[in-house]
Design a protein around this motif. Sequence first.
Motif: not given
Length: 256
Positions: A201-210
């Motif tokens: 599955i996809l994720e950003t973990d925003a605001p981290y790890l751009a």
Amino acid sequence: MTFIDTHSHIYLSDFKEDRSEVIANAIKGGVNKILLPNIDSDSIDSMLSLCRDFPENCYPMMGLHPTSVKENVEAELEIVEKLLRDLPFIAIGEIGIDLYWDKTFLHEQEEAFRFQVALAKKYKLPIVVHSRDSFDELFQLLDKLNSPDLHGVFHCFTGTEAQAQKIVNEYGFKLGIGGVLTFKNSGLAEQIKNIGLEHLILETDAPYLAPQPHRGKRNQPAYIPLIAQKLAEVKGVSITEIGDITTQNAKELFNL
Ligand SMILES: [Zn+2]
């Protein structure tokens, strides 16, 4: 093309100036659903108010993050337990073990994980696992706690192929793939190249790890297609296929 950002902290103050715009940009890019993992009692109000403002797009989880496991862990877990009784959530998260910053509360982190896995079973919710310098500790716990009715994801997976295989085959968990996949020399592409798309599955973990080309800047859900594009290259399929499969996986795991 549609995507789900399965792990995003856009309720944090990093987004207080432009939160609505950030969500509008995500939707424009096909990222229609954004799943919000909780951190601790300080983050609950802003997370829930965001979900009230955007009920079609934002979905809350409830849990105590391992880096927030401190002397007051019992009071924090009582709040988690109470909210799960009172309100609907899509998952228990994020929970896990983090030994990168501090090992002082390892024992408490393990106990908090155990307690929250029990809550996941009670409420029939998946768990969202945060693992940092702690695969061995988490595997030891999950070897005991796992059962056919326990589902979940190792969010922001950055381990080895052997660890990935154990997570998807032995536990039946998913791997959350984020911006690290786009980092030069992360090696993640190599480690997941033999893992079937049905496990991702996809994720950003925003605001981290751009993801690249925004590495080091504030991450946001609108960047999910950059991660999907890289995954499409790694797997030799189209980005549309990545969107379709990972969206389906996320819908199934989180019962959306
Ligand atoms: Zn997180």
